[in-house]
Design an enzyme around this catalytic site. Sequence first.
Site, mmCIF file in Angstrom:
data_model
loop_
_atom_site.group_PDB
_atom_site.id
_atom_site.type_symbol
_atom_site.label_atom_id
_atom_site.label_comp_id
_atom_site.label_asym_id
_atom_site.label_seq_id
_atom_site.Cartn_x
_atom_site.Cartn_y
_atom_site.Cartn_z
ATOM 1 N N CYS A 115 36.864 35.244 39.912
ATOM 2 C CA CYS A 115 35.701 34.889 39.092
ATOM 3 C C CYS A 115 35.522 33.370 39.045
ATOM 4 C CB CYS A 115 35.914 35.466 37.686
ATOM 5 S SG CYS A 115 34.802 34.841 36.427
ATOM 6 N N CYS A 126 35.258 31.806 35.626
ATOM 7 C CA CYS A 126 36.586 31.828 34.994
ATOM 8 C C CYS A 126 37.407 30.630 35.458
ATOM 9 C CB CYS A 126 37.342 33.111 35.348
ATOM 10 S SG CYS A 126 36.560 34.638 34.797
#
Length: 150
Positions: free
Chosen positions: A30, A33
Site C-alpha cells: 500500500c 501506507c
Amino acid sequence: MATVELTKENFDRTVSENPFVLIDFWAGWCRPCLQFAPVYEKASEAHPDLVFAKVDTEAQQELAGAFQITSIPTLMIVRDQVAVFAQPGALPEAALTDLIGQARALDMDEVRAKIAASQPGAQDPGSQGPAGQDSGTHGSGGQGSGTPDA
C-alpha cells in the site's frame, strides 16, 4: 519510541496494559501506507508516553477482519480500552499531531457515559436519532468517525 507490531497474540494485552494506544493498520503493498509510515514514526518519537502500534493487515487478516478494516491505512486510537477514533486515510503530520491532542483531551468518563447511553435499552432519548434509531454520534468512534468522541 519505536512502534510495536501487533498480532492477534499480543493485541489484547497491549491494549489492556496501556491507557493510550494508536494503531496503524497497513500493508507493505500500500503506497499511502508507506508514505504515512515516517509521519507515524516521527509522531511516536514526539510522544514517547503513548504506544504506537502497527497491524500488518496481510499477516494479521483475522485481526484486521475483527475491526472490519476495509481501507488502508486506517488509524485507530484506543483510550482506556475504548476505541475513540478510527478512520482510513494517511494523515499529514500536522493533522496527526492535532488528532493526538484531541484524543488526549477527551474526558473518558464522559465518553463511557455516552457509550452507555447509546446502548440498546438506555433511558437517554437524546442519544437516539429519528424513529428511535441510534444516530451514530455516540459510541466507540468506529469506522468513519472523523474526530474523537467528546
